[in-house]
Write an enzyme that holds these catalytic residues in place. Structure first.
Site, PDB file in Angstrom:
ATOM      1  N   ARG A  12      31.264  44.360  44.885  1.00  0.00           N
ATOM      2  CA  ARG A  12      31.102  44.735  43.440  1.00  0.00           C
ATOM      3  C   ARG A  12      29.497  45.040  43.021  1.00  0.00           C
ATOM      4  O   ARG A  12      29.484  46.182  42.589  1.00  0.00           O
ATOM      5  CB  ARG A  12      31.536  43.514  42.405  1.00  0.00           C
ATOM      6  CG  ARG A  12      32.967  43.193  42.573  1.00  0.00           C
ATOM      7  CD  ARG A  12      33.382  42.007  41.499  1.00  0.00           C
ATOM      8  NE  ARG A  12      32.430  40.769  42.107  1.00  0.00           N
ATOM      9  CZ  ARG A  12      32.126  39.601  41.458  1.00  0.00           C
ATOM     10  NH1 ARG A  12      32.177  39.874  40.111  1.00  0.00           N
ATOM     11  NH2 ARG A  12      31.466  38.780  41.988  1.00  0.00           N
ATOM     12  N   ASN A  45      36.366  40.478  40.355  1.00  0.00           N
ATOM     13  CA  ASN A  45      37.296  39.840  41.503  1.00  0.00           C
ATOM     14  C   ASN A  45      38.823  39.497  40.729  1.00  0.00           C
ATOM     15  O   ASN A  45      38.508  38.996  39.657  1.00  0.00           O
ATOM     16  CB  ASN A  45      36.480  38.692  41.957  1.00  0.00           C
ATOM     17  CG  ASN A  45      35.414  39.128  43.026  1.00  0.00           C
ATOM     18  OD1 ASN A  45      35.435  40.175  43.327  1.00  0.00           O
ATOM     19  ND2 ASN A  45      34.488  38.028  43.161  1.00  0.00           N
TER      20      ASN A  45
END
EC number: 3.6.1.7
Length: 91
Positions: free
Chosen positions: A21, A39
Site C-alpha cells: 500500500r 488491506n
C-alpha cells in the site's frame, strides 16, 4: 486530451506486510493519481484509483507486479466513472 477515469483493483498473493500500500501510494502520487488502498480481511489489497487513462494503465501494470517483496498471484480490474479525489490515501 487523455480521458479521466477510475478503476477498482483487487490484488491477491503475498501483498500484505510487504509495503504494498505504501509503495502504491508513492507511485500514485508520482503519476498524479488519487484514490486509496486498503488491506482486506481475506489477505487481498483493494485499490481504488482515479486519474488520466494513460497514467492508470502505468499504475495497473505496476499493481500486477507490486513492490520487491510482494508476490502478486491475481490482479483484477474494473473501470469506473470518474470521481474527484484530492489525494491518494492508505486506509
Amino acid at each position: 486530451m487523455t480521458k479521466e477515469l477510475c478503476m477498482r483493483c483487487y490484488i491477491s498473493g503475498r501483498v500484505q506486510g510487504v509495503w504494498f500500500r505504501a509503495s502504491a501510494k508513492k507511485l500514485a502520487e508520482q503519476l498524479m493519481i488519487s484514490g486509496w488502498a486498503r488491506n482486506l480481511a481475506d489477505g487481498r489489497v483493494e485499490v481504488f484509483a482515479c486519474g488520466k487513462e494513460d497514467k492508470l494503465e502505468e499504475f495497473y501494470t505496476w499493481l500486477q507486479k507490486g513492490p520487491l517483496n510482494a508476490r502478486v498471484d491475481v490482479c483484477t480490474r474494473e473501470n469506473l466513472p470518474w470521481e474527484d479525489y484530492i489525494s491518494f490515501d492508505v486506509l
